[in-house]
Design a protein around this motif. Sequence first.
Motif, short mmCIF file in Angstrom:
data_model
loop_
_atom_site.label_atom_id
_atom_site.label_comp_id
_atom_site.label_asym_id
_atom_site.label_seq_id
_atom_site.Cartn_x
_atom_site.Cartn_y
_atom_site.Cartn_z
N HIS A 6 -85.79 6.94 28.87
CA HIS A 6 -84.81 8.01 29.04
C HIS A 6 -83.43 7.37 28.84
O HIS A 6 -82.79 6.90 29.78
CB HIS A 6 -84.95 8.64 30.42
CG HIS A 6 -86.33 9.17 30.67
ND1 HIS A 6 -86.77 10.37 30.16
CD2 HIS A 6 -87.39 8.63 31.33
CE1 HIS A 6 -88.02 10.57 30.50
NE2 HIS A 6 -88.42 9.53 31.21
N SER A 7 -82.99 7.36 27.59
CA SER A 7 -81.77 6.64 27.22
C SER A 7 -80.54 7.09 27.98
O SER A 7 -79.66 6.29 28.29
CB SER A 7 -81.52 6.80 25.72
OG SER A 7 -82.59 6.27 25.00
N SER A 8 -80.47 8.36 28.32
CA SER A 8 -79.29 8.86 29.03
C SER A 8 -79.19 8.30 30.45
O SER A 8 -78.12 8.35 31.06
CB SER A 8 -79.30 10.39 29.08
OG SER A 8 -80.41 10.85 29.81
N MET A 9 -80.28 7.76 30.97
CA MET A 9 -80.28 7.19 32.31
C MET A 9 -79.97 5.69 32.30
O MET A 9 -79.66 5.11 33.33
CB MET A 9 -81.64 7.41 32.99
CG MET A 9 -81.95 8.86 33.24
SD MET A 9 -83.65 9.14 33.81
CE MET A 9 -83.68 8.20 35.33
N CYS A 10 -80.05 5.05 31.15
CA CYS A 10 -79.89 3.61 31.03
C CYS A 10 -78.48 3.18 31.42
O CYS A 10 -77.49 3.82 31.06
CB CYS A 10 -80.17 3.18 29.59
SG CYS A 10 -80.03 1.41 29.31
N ASN A 30 -75.32 -1.52 20.27
CA ASN A 30 -75.57 -0.32 21.07
C ASN A 30 -75.04 -0.53 22.49
O ASN A 30 -75.51 0.09 23.43
CB ASN A 30 -77.07 -0.01 21.08
CG ASN A 30 -77.38 1.38 21.60
OD1 ASN A 30 -76.54 2.27 21.57
ND2 ASN A 30 -78.59 1.57 22.11
N PHE A 33 -77.44 -0.98 25.59
CA PHE A 33 -78.35 0.06 26.08
C PHE A 33 -79.73 -0.13 25.48
O PHE A 33 -79.88 -0.63 24.36
CB PHE A 33 -77.80 1.46 25.79
CG PHE A 33 -76.62 1.80 26.65
CD1 PHE A 33 -76.80 2.32 27.93
CD2 PHE A 33 -75.33 1.58 26.21
CE1 PHE A 33 -75.73 2.61 28.74
CE2 PHE A 33 -74.24 1.87 27.01
CZ PHE A 33 -74.44 2.37 28.28
N GLU A 35 -83.33 -0.06 23.80
CA GLU A 35 -83.95 0.44 22.57
C GLU A 35 -85.44 0.14 22.70
O GLU A 35 -85.84 -1.00 22.94
CB GLU A 35 -83.37 -0.29 21.37
CG GLU A 35 -83.95 0.14 20.05
CD GLU A 35 -83.32 -0.64 18.90
OE1 GLU A 35 -84.10 -1.15 18.06
OE2 GLU A 35 -82.08 -0.74 18.85
N SER A 58 -82.01 1.85 36.89
CA SER A 58 -81.78 3.29 36.77
C SER A 58 -83.07 4.08 36.57
O SER A 58 -83.04 5.30 36.40
CB SER A 58 -80.84 3.56 35.59
OG SER A 58 -81.44 3.13 34.38
N ALA A 60 -84.96 4.21 34.04
CA ALA A 60 -84.95 4.83 32.71
C ALA A 60 -86.26 4.61 31.96
O ALA A 60 -86.52 5.28 30.96
CB ALA A 60 -83.78 4.29 31.89
#
Length: 101
Positions: A6-10, A30, A33, A35, A58, A60
């Motif tokens: 869940h990239s938005s949580m990273c 990046n 974050f 990948e 997090s 994620a």
Amino acid sequence: MEITVHSSMCVASGNCGHVAPAVFANPEENDGFVELLDAHPPESQWVPAREAEYLCPSKAIQIDGHAVPPDRPDPPGRSDLRGRPDLPDRRSTPADGTQAR
């Protein structure tokens, strides 16, 4: 094993890429974050992937669709850190911050 990120949580801690570099990367381009390199890693990467899930601050990383419970047990191979005299055992530290004897 199926891994979802869940990239938005990273929060870009980099733990995942450090412990499971065949499964996760934290590229500088990046901003560090996560990948996901392999959503279905071979069995030889299951332990590092689960450790990355455990270490993710997090949460994620999600493996096999299961949420990581807040009281996560030690991942395989990491229970050896308990009881080391050079590492504080935070579970036995009183609320006032003094060390239990």
